[in-house]
Structure formats: structure tokens, C-alpha cells
Write a protein that holds these residues in place. Structure first.
Motif, mmCIF file in Angstrom:
data_model
loop_
_atom_site.group_PDB
_atom_site.id
_atom_site.type_symbol
_atom_site.label_atom_id
_atom_site.label_comp_id
_atom_site.label_asym_id
_atom_site.label_seq_id
_atom_site.Cartn_x
_atom_site.Cartn_y
_atom_site.Cartn_z
ATOM 1 N N ALA A 1 0.812 -1.220 0.000
ATOM 2 C CA ALA A 1 0.000 0.000 0.000
ATOM 3 C C ALA A 1 0.841 1.263 0.000
ATOM 4 O O ALA A 1 0.492 2.256 -0.652
ATOM 5 N N THR A 2 1.949 1.242 0.734
ATOM 6 C CA THR A 2 2.728 2.471 0.926
ATOM 7 C C THR A 2 4.055 2.491 0.183
ATOM 8 O O THR A 2 4.651 3.559 0.011
ATOM 9 N N GLY A 3 4.531 1.316 -0.215
ATOM 10 C CA GLY A 3 5.845 1.237 -0.830
ATOM 11 C C GLY A 3 6.985 1.212 0.165
ATOM 12 O O GLY A 3 8.149 1.131 -0.219
ATOM 13 N N ASN A 4 6.666 1.254 1.458
ATOM 14 C CA ASN A 4 7.676 1.255 2.520
ATOM 15 C C ASN A 4 7.538 0.017 3.390
ATOM 16 O O ASN A 4 6.428 -0.471 3.627
ATOM 17 N N HIS A 5 8.661 -0.463 3.908
ATOM 18 C CA HIS A 5 8.632 -1.633 4.786
ATOM 19 C C HIS A 5 8.048 -1.263 6.146
ATOM 20 O O HIS A 5 8.391 -0.220 6.710
ATOM 21 N N HIS A 6 7.194 -2.126 6.678
ATOM 22 C CA HIS A 6 6.742 -1.954 8.052
ATOM 23 C C HIS A 6 7.919 -2.215 8.988
ATOM 24 O O HIS A 6 8.781 -3.062 8.709
ATOM 25 N N ALA A 7 7.982 -1.480 10.092
ATOM 26 C CA ALA A 7 9.137 -1.566 10.990
ATOM 27 C C ALA A 7 9.413 -2.989 11.451
ATOM 28 O O ALA A 7 10.574 -3.398 11.576
ATOM 29 N N SER A 8 8.368 -3.773 11.686
ATOM 30 C CA SER A 8 8.563 -5.123 12.217
ATOM 31 C C SER A 8 9.174 -6.068 11.194
ATOM 32 O O SER A 8 9.735 -7.109 11.558
ATOM 33 N N ALA A 9 9.079 -5.737 9.904
ATOM 34 C CA ALA A 9 9.595 -6.619 8.851
ATOM 35 C C ALA A 9 10.675 -5.942 8.026
ATOM 36 O O ALA A 9 10.949 -6.353 6.898
ATOM 37 N N SER A 10 11.323 -4.942 8.588
ATOM 38 C CA SER A 10 12.281 -4.143 7.813
ATOM 39 C C SER A 10 13.558 -4.903 7.468
ATOM 40 O O SER A 10 14.313 -4.477 6.588
ATOM 41 N N LYS A 11 13.822 -6.023 8.149
ATOM 42 C CA LYS A 11 15.043 -6.787 7.895
ATOM 43 C C LYS A 11 14.866 -7.876 6.839
ATOM 44 O O LYS A 11 15.841 -8.512 6.436
ATOM 45 N N PHE A 12 13.637 -8.092 6.398
ATOM 46 C CA PHE A 12 13.368 -9.225 5.503
ATOM 47 C C PHE A 12 13.599 -8.838 4.044
ATOM 48 O O PHE A 12 12.728 -9.021 3.191
ATOM 49 N N ARG A 13 14.761 -8.322 3.746
ATOM 50 C CA ARG A 13 15.077 -7.828 2.406
ATOM 51 C C ARG A 13 15.587 -8.964 1.518
ATOM 52 O O ARG A 13 16.349 -9.833 1.953
#
Length: 417
Positions: A382-394
Motif C-alpha cells: 500500500a505504501t511502498g515502505n517496509h513496516h518496521a517489524s519486517a524491515s530486515k526481511f530484504r
């Protein structure tokens, strides 16, 4: 249609004639704002949170079979947040908090039972490792209690404490861990998404992904072409195959993970129990069956069935830990197709194709991640940005070797190969 105790009572007294279908059996439209490929727990929760949290309702979930017919409908139902490494720990903590409010949120009984989970340890080294894990969990804001041998005996008196080869030194208790009814989770999310206008389309297999000038344009299906500005791939063990339609090669292997269930028994196992030396875990369902599993079959496969040597290995581990289950009759077994990443941690990320997103690599832990995965993937789409809780799952961590999250410490270090 809302559920309540009064409604259940009234329907029971009137022949259960007033129930409506839980979701709409939608026909595909020519175009949507977003398409979710995969009608399992993660796909349905993504659609639900896209609608609920972001107000996006012109969405379709495409499922090649029936909703909830994959791994979400055949697993050992464990829900927990006892992860150690930064990146995983905050994600599963967030997911567990969503679990704890899920029934009220969905107005649906997913039978979430926080009966407690105990990981046993059998050596000084394992005790030290679980003590560190427990401290990490507490620092994250979750719960953990380190039990000595007598503490374990108080909770689990039926274990074989006299086993010379695998002595029980103690265990790590995660009181908020437990189980939930797997298919009810899928049904609850499907109902919630449908109520908010999402089209749930079954028997609709995706056969191609349309890409033009680096931008996703839609998908080809067995029910015709469907246009969309955004497409999310959420297909568990089939992730590699579907991503290949977009010209991607994922760092994924698909393996079979077996599970088993016995005949219904009187209540005898109150907790979820994990055997530290045999990769064996067990709980008892609300119907009385003992639900248990073990390790992967260790060969790549897309077949939802397992092999007999691994079944024997799991049974041996169970008998080693708790001989009392020896006379229980096994009713059935099944195999789920696990999408395994090299570092044992998932991927929630954009791809190089604009508008194409990927959610995969859940390894052993896909079920407990259902709320957190859907919530964070919906946020990304929806936003194009990672949610903080899943920011490491790159996704790019497997290319660079930076920020790998090898929770078990058994994977290869990619930047060295």
C-alpha cells in the motif's frame, strides 16, 4: 453476519437455517488495483489488512485450488514468539500481539489457545543457549521462564526423565505460546476480506505475469487475463515457480515437511512441547488428537507427501521423549511444501519489477507468522515502505551477504561463496 453466543443459540434452536455463506464466491473482473496470488493464510491476511488498514478494496485474491487448501490447512498449528535474533524477534512479537486480538478483530473463533510452549534442553550448552534466547525475548517485551529439571517435571510429569542418552536438564517456557485452529484462521481472514469488498476467486491458476517496460501490468490465468497495477506473490512452496513467470530466480528451495495426528484421546498434554535433541514437537488438539511433527524430509520436492524413513525418525523421537504415547494409533499424515531460504528467515520485499512484490521463505514457521506477514506485506504494497517489524526481511541480503538472519546458525555465509 456477525457471530455471537446468542446467535449460535438461536440458530441451534431453529434448525441452523439462518446462516449465510462466509464469503462471496466472486467472478474475476477485467482489472483490479491489486492482485494477491495465493489464497492461503498469508495471502488472505494480506488482502484483509489492505482493506482494513489501508482502505483498498478493489483487490482480488487468486487461488488455483480452494481457499486454505495449502499449508495453512495442513500444519501443526503452533503459535509462538520465541525468536532470538534481531529482525526476527520483533516481527514475531508483533505477530503474536495480532494473534491475541485476532478473534475480536475478525469476529471469528480461530480457537487461539495460549497454553504455553516449552522447549526442552539436554546439555549445559543448550541451557546456556536457551537462557540467552529467554533474555532476548524478555528484552523484546515478550515472556520467557527458564525452568530447571524439577520445574519441567511439574509441568510435564509424563516425560522420560530417566533417559540416559538424552537427559532432561530443563526447559524454556513461553507462556503466551500455544496453538490455533489452522483452517479457521484461513476462513476468518477470508470472511473479513470478503466483507470489506475483496474478491476471493477460487479455481483460478495464474499461468503468467504480464510485464511491460519494467512495470507489472497484470496476470494471465486459467480464467482469462486480469489487469492490475500491483501484484503480490504469496504462494509458499510454489514461490520459485511463480516468480519464474516474472523472470526471477529466488534463493528458495522447496522441501516437504511431514506432520501426523493420532486418534482422539482424553486430555493428557496441556502444552506445546519441543524436544531439543530430536527435532520433535507435539501438542494436543481440541478434538483430542496428538498433533506432532519433526524435521524436513531433506530432498527438494513439490509433492505433498513424505517418506517413511522420516516418519520413522519422528516416531522414534516421540517415543524417546514420552513413551506414554506408544499405544496411540496414528490416523493420518500429510506433507506441506516448505519454501526454505538459506538463512531460515523470510522475504517480504519489492522486486526489481515495479509493482511486483514477494512474500515467501517462511521455512518451518509460516503459520505463526500469518497475521504479522499479512499486516506487513499489506503495508509494503500500500505504501511502498517496509513496516518496521519486517524491515530486515530484504531480498538483497542473499546477494550481498549483509544482514543475514541465520536463526539456527546452520546456513552458509553468502558473501564468502
Amino acid at each position: 453476519m456477525r457471530f455471537s453466543g446468542l446467535r449460535v443459540l438461536r440458530e441451534g434452536l431453529t434448525g441452523n437455517k439462518g446462516w449465510a455463506p462466509h464469503w462471496r464466491d466472486a467472478e474475476p473482473k477485467a482489472e483490479y488495483d491489486a492482485i494477491i496470488i495465493g489464497g492461503g493464510g498469508h495471502g488472505l491476511s494480506t488482502a484483509y489488512y489492505l482493506a482494513k488498514e489501508h482502505g483498498l478494496t478493489n483487490i482480488a485474491v487468486l487461488e488455483k485450488g480452494y481457499l486454505g487448501g495449502g499449508n495453512v490447512g495442513r500444519n501443526t498449528t503452533i503459535v509462538r514468539a520465541n525468536y532470538f535474533l534481531q529482525g526476527n524477534s520483533e516481527f514475531y512479537s508483533h505477530s503474536l500481539k495480532l494473534w491475541e486480538g485476532l478473534e475480536e478483530d475478525l469476529n471469528y473463533n480461530v480457537m487461539h489457545s495460549q497454553r504455553g510452549l516449552i522447549n526442552l534442553f539436554h546439555s549445559d550448552g543448550q541451557r546456556d543457549a536457551f537462557a540467552r534466547r529467554g533474555n532476548s525475548m524478555i528484552n523484546q517485551g515478550d515472556d520467557a521462564v527458564l525452568l530447571d529439571r524439577d520445574g519441567v517435571r511439574k509441568h510435564l510429569p509424563y516425560l522420560d526423565f530417566d533417559n540416559v542418552r538424552f537427559p532432561i536438564y530443563g526447559g524454556l517456557l513461553h507462556p503466551r505460546g500455544g496453538t490455533a485452529r489452522h483452517d479457521a484462521v484461513a476462513w476468518g481472514y477470508a470472511r473479513g476480506a470478503s466483507d470489506r469488498g475483496v474478491d476471493l476467486i477460487q479455481q483460478c491458476e495464474v499461468t503468467g505475469i504480464d510485464i511491460e517496460n519494467g512495470q507489472v501490468r497484470g496476470v494471465q490465468t486459467t480464467r482469462g487475463a486480469i489487469k492490475a497495477k500491483k501484484v503480490g506473490i504469496v504462494v509458499a512452496g510454489r514461490s520459485g515457480q511463480v516468480a519464474a513467470m516474472a523472470g526471477m530466480r529466488l534463493p528458495i528451495e522447496s522441501h516437504v515437511l511431514q506432520a501426523f495426528v493420532t486418534e482422539g484421546l482424553k486430555p493428557c498434554i496441556d502444552h506445546v512441547v519441543s524436544f531439543g535433541m530430536g527435532h520433535f514437537y507435539i501438542s494436543q488438539s481440541d478434538k483430542g488428537g496428538l498433533v506432532f511433527g519433526g524435521d524436513l524430509d531433506f530432498y527438494a520436492s513439490y509433492a505433498s507427501r513424505g517418506n517413511l524413513p522420516m516418519a520413522e525418525h519422528v516416531m522414534e523421537a516421540g517415543m524417546t521423549l514420552m513413551p506414554m504415547i506408544g499405544k496411540a494409533k496414528v490416523l493420518r499424515s500429510w506433507g506441506g511444501i516448505m519454501d526454505m531460504t538459506p538463512d531460515g528467515s523470510p522475504i517480504i520485499d519489492k522486486t526489481d519489477t515495479k509493482g511486483l512484490f514477494i512474500d515467501c521463505g517462511w521455512c518451518y514457521g509460516g503459520f505463526k507468522a500469518v497475521p504479522g506477514s499479512g499486516f506487513s506485506f499489506a503495508h509494503l504494497m500500500a505504501t511502498g515502505n517496509h513496516h518496521a517489524s519486517a524491515s530486515k526481511f530484504r531480498l538483497d541480503r542473499f546477494r550481498t551477504g549483509v544482514d543475514l538472519m541465520d536463526e539456527e546458525g546452520t546456513g552458509s555465509q553468502h558473501n564468502l561463496h
